[in-house]
Scaffold this motif. Structure first.
Motif, PDB file in Angstrom:
ATOM      1  N   THR A  26       0.826  -1.214   0.000  1.00  0.00           N
ATOM      2  CA  THR A  26       0.000   0.000   0.000  1.00  0.00           C
ATOM      3  C   THR A  26       0.856   1.258   0.000  1.00  0.00           C
ATOM      4  N   ILE A  27       1.814   1.343   0.906  1.00  0.00           N
ATOM      5  CA  ILE A  27       2.599   2.572   1.042  1.00  0.00           C
ATOM      6  C   ILE A  27       3.652   2.711  -0.063  1.00  0.00           C
ATOM      7  N   ASN A  28       4.207   1.600  -0.525  1.00  0.00           N
ATOM      8  CA  ASN A  28       5.262   1.665  -1.545  1.00  0.00           C
ATOM      9  C   ASN A  28       4.726   1.839  -2.958  1.00  0.00           C
ATOM     10  N   TYR A  29       3.568   1.265  -3.221  1.00  0.00           N
ATOM     11  CA  TYR A  29       3.065   1.284  -4.598  1.00  0.00           C
ATOM     12  C   TYR A  29       1.648   1.825  -4.758  1.00  0.00           C
ATOM     13  N   THR A  30       0.683   1.256  -4.031  1.00  0.00           N
ATOM     14  CA  THR A  30      -0.711   1.596  -4.290  1.00  0.00           C
ATOM     15  C   THR A  30      -1.011   3.072  -4.068  1.00  0.00           C
ATOM     16  N   PHE A  31      -0.599   3.615  -2.916  1.00  0.00           N
ATOM     17  CA  PHE A  31      -0.929   5.013  -2.645  1.00  0.00           C
ATOM     18  C   PHE A  31      -0.252   5.990  -3.609  1.00  0.00           C
ATOM     19  N   PRO A  32       1.041   5.839  -3.912  1.00  0.00           N
ATOM     20  CA  PRO A  32       1.633   6.739  -4.904  1.00  0.00           C
ATOM     21  C   PRO A  32       0.899   6.694  -6.245  1.00  0.00           C
ATOM     22  N   ALA A  33       0.467   5.492  -6.639  1.00  0.00           N
ATOM     23  CA  ALA A  33      -0.261   5.358  -7.899  1.00  0.00           C
ATOM     24  C   ALA A  33      -1.597   6.098  -7.835  1.00  0.00           C
ATOM     25  N   VAL A  34      -2.321   5.913  -6.746  1.00  0.00           N
ATOM     26  CA  VAL A  34      -3.619   6.576  -6.573  1.00  0.00           C
ATOM     27  C   VAL A  34      -3.439   8.098  -6.517  1.00  0.00           C
ATOM     28  N   ALA A  66      -3.225  13.610 -20.747  1.00  0.00           N
ATOM     29  CA  ALA A  66      -4.564  13.813 -20.192  1.00  0.00           C
ATOM     30  C   ALA A  66      -4.658  15.152 -19.469  1.00  0.00           C
ATOM     31  N   ASN A  67      -3.569  15.506 -18.782  1.00  0.00           N
ATOM     32  CA  ASN A  67      -3.521  16.793 -18.067  1.00  0.00           C
ATOM     33  C   ASN A  67      -2.111  17.348 -18.207  1.00  0.00           C
ATOM     34  N   PRO A  68      -1.902  18.295 -19.104  1.00  0.00           N
ATOM     35  CA  PRO A  68      -0.567  18.853 -19.349  1.00  0.00           C
ATOM     36  C   PRO A  68       0.069  19.519 -18.122  1.00  0.00           C
ATOM     37  N   ASN A  69      -0.737  19.758 -17.078  1.00  0.00           N
ATOM     38  CA  ASN A  69      -0.186  20.343 -15.845  1.00  0.00           C
ATOM     39  C   ASN A  69       0.651  19.338 -15.049  1.00  0.00           C
ATOM     40  N   ILE A  70       0.437  18.054 -15.328  1.00  0.00           N
ATOM     41  CA  ILE A  70       1.078  17.004 -14.534  1.00  0.00           C
ATOM     42  C   ILE A  70       2.352  16.493 -15.203  1.00  0.00           C
ATOM     43  N   LYS A  71       3.419  16.436 -14.428  1.00  0.00           N
ATOM     44  CA  LYS A  71       4.653  15.798 -14.885  1.00  0.00           C
ATOM     45  C   LYS A  71       4.985  14.718 -13.868  1.00  0.00           C
ATOM     46  N   LEU A  72       4.928  13.462 -14.278  1.00  0.00           N
ATOM     47  CA  LEU A  72       5.117  12.313 -13.386  1.00  0.00           C
ATOM     48  C   LEU A  72       6.456  11.657 -13.677  1.00  0.00           C
ATOM     49  N   ARG A  73       7.342  11.636 -12.674  1.00  0.00           N
ATOM     50  CA  ARG A  73       8.718  11.179 -12.878  1.00  0.00           C
ATOM     51  C   ARG A  73       9.150  10.196 -11.790  1.00  0.00           C
ATOM     52  N   LEU A  74      10.334   9.615 -11.988  1.00  0.00           N
ATOM     53  CA  LEU A  74      10.827   8.568 -11.091  1.00  0.00           C
ATOM     54  C   LEU A  74      12.297   8.774 -10.739  1.00  0.00           C
ATOM     55  N   TYR A  75      12.589   8.753  -9.440  1.00  0.00           N
ATOM     56  CA  TYR A  75      13.977   8.799  -8.974  1.00  0.00           C
ATOM     57  C   TYR A  75      14.265   7.520  -8.209  1.00  0.00           C
ATOM     58  N   HIS A  90       7.693   1.336 -10.190  1.00  0.00           N
ATOM     59  CA  HIS A  90       8.478   1.753 -11.350  1.00  0.00           C
ATOM     60  C   HIS A  90       7.709   1.511 -12.647  1.00  0.00           C
ATOM     61  N   TYR A  91       7.100   0.335 -12.766  1.00  0.00           N
ATOM     62  CA  TYR A  91       6.333   0.014 -13.974  1.00  0.00           C
ATOM     63  C   TYR A  91       5.165   0.985 -14.128  1.00  0.00           C
ATOM     64  N   PHE A  92       4.497   1.271 -13.011  1.00  0.00           N
ATOM     65  CA  PHE A  92       3.333   2.156 -13.067  1.00  0.00           C
ATOM     66  C   PHE A  92       3.739   3.573 -13.478  1.00  0.00           C
ATOM     67  N   ILE A  93       4.757   4.124 -12.838  1.00  0.00           N
ATOM     68  CA  ILE A  93       5.170   5.495 -13.133  1.00  0.00           C
ATOM     69  C   ILE A  93       5.610   5.633 -14.582  1.00  0.00           C
ATOM     70  N   GLN A  94       6.463   4.719 -15.038  1.00  0.00           N
ATOM     71  CA  GLN A  94       6.969   4.844 -16.396  1.00  0.00           C
ATOM     72  C   GLN A  94       5.893   4.538 -17.445  1.00  0.00           C
TER      73      GLN A  94
END
Length: 258
Positions: free
Chosen positions: A96-104, A158-167, A145-149
């Protein structure tokens, strides 16, 4: 000029605190989210107690309308079963904390954000190959990682205001870098000790994260060891052989099969 706002989940953690302190020095208003019930924390301007487990939790954090978000909160397996197996409750919590919530959070941000929002998920170098010594952690980070990329281009259009990245950081010097030793025997413990000793400080990693944020790149990591690169390609090219190796390593490096 309006004060910039950054939201950092996991503000009480090793990297979260270092990021918060860095952005405070830069003059940002730092909102720190934590699952702990605390009134204040030196690494942020405002503390928000938030379970980070549901859509409502994501919407609560989005009301801050941050310019920059670090989805940094995470968990490592510290509790295991009698034979080293993952525990069901721990598996559910970590996933939940590592994957599900960041995705949501990312999905909800794409629905509602009316201004530019740079969202950076903090992953892990330990994602390219499964490990019997941290299976739930590795699986949850690989899913992130799979979800973000995979989702980044969709949300960006869908929303040009959003930039979703991964470190992707590696081990960071501190007590949490030792967490995987709960499955290791003495020989395995010594191997881990070398990596923990040579791990960079959270402050150094935070500076590298900031540099990444300013660069505009989509994905980067902190000095991936050559051994990780080898394992990643080994797993991708020969998964059955890789699984055999995992069984062999478990027999020799775990506390439970010696």
């Amino acid at each position: 000029m309006m004060e910039k706002k950054v939201l950092i989940t996991g503000i009480t953690g090793t990297l979260g605190s270092a990021l918060g302190e860095l952005y405070l020095k830069r003059g940002w208003k730092v909102h720190g989210a934590t699952r702990q019930s605390i009134a204040q924390h030196p690494a942020c301007s405002h503390v928000i107690t938030n379970d980070q487990s549901s859509i409502d939790d994501a919407l609560t954090l989005l009301k801050i309308e941050p310019d920059l978000v670090y989805l940094n909160a995470g968990a490592i397996e510290k509790e295991i079963g009698a034979m080293g197996e993952p525990l069901s409750e721990v598996t559910q919590s970590i996933t939940t904390i590592n994957y599900t919530f960041p995705a949501v959070f990312a999905l909800e941000a794409s629905k509602s954000s009316q201004k530019p929002m740079d969202i950076i998920a903090i992953g892990s170098i330990a994602d390219g190959s499964p490990s019997a010594f941290g299976p739930v952690y590795h699986a949850s980070k690989a899913a992130l990682h799979y979800f973000i990329q995979g989702t980044s281009p969709i949300l960006g259009y869908a929303n040009p205001n959003i930039k979703l990245r991964l470190y992707r950081p590696g081990a960071i010097h501190g007590p949490l870098s030792w967490a995987p030793v709960n499955r290791l025997n003495e020989k395995g413990h010594k191997v881990r000790a070398k990596r923990c000793k040579n791990a960079p400080s959270a402050e150094k990693v935070a500076l590298h994260v900031e540099k990444f944020q300013k660069s505009g790149k989509w994905v980067t990591n902190y000095d991936e060891p050559i051994s990780f690169k080898f394992l990643k390609f080994f797993f991708a090219l020969a998964p059955n052989l890789y699984c055999k190796m995992q069984h062999w390593v478990w027999r020799r490096a775990s506390k439970f099969k010696t």
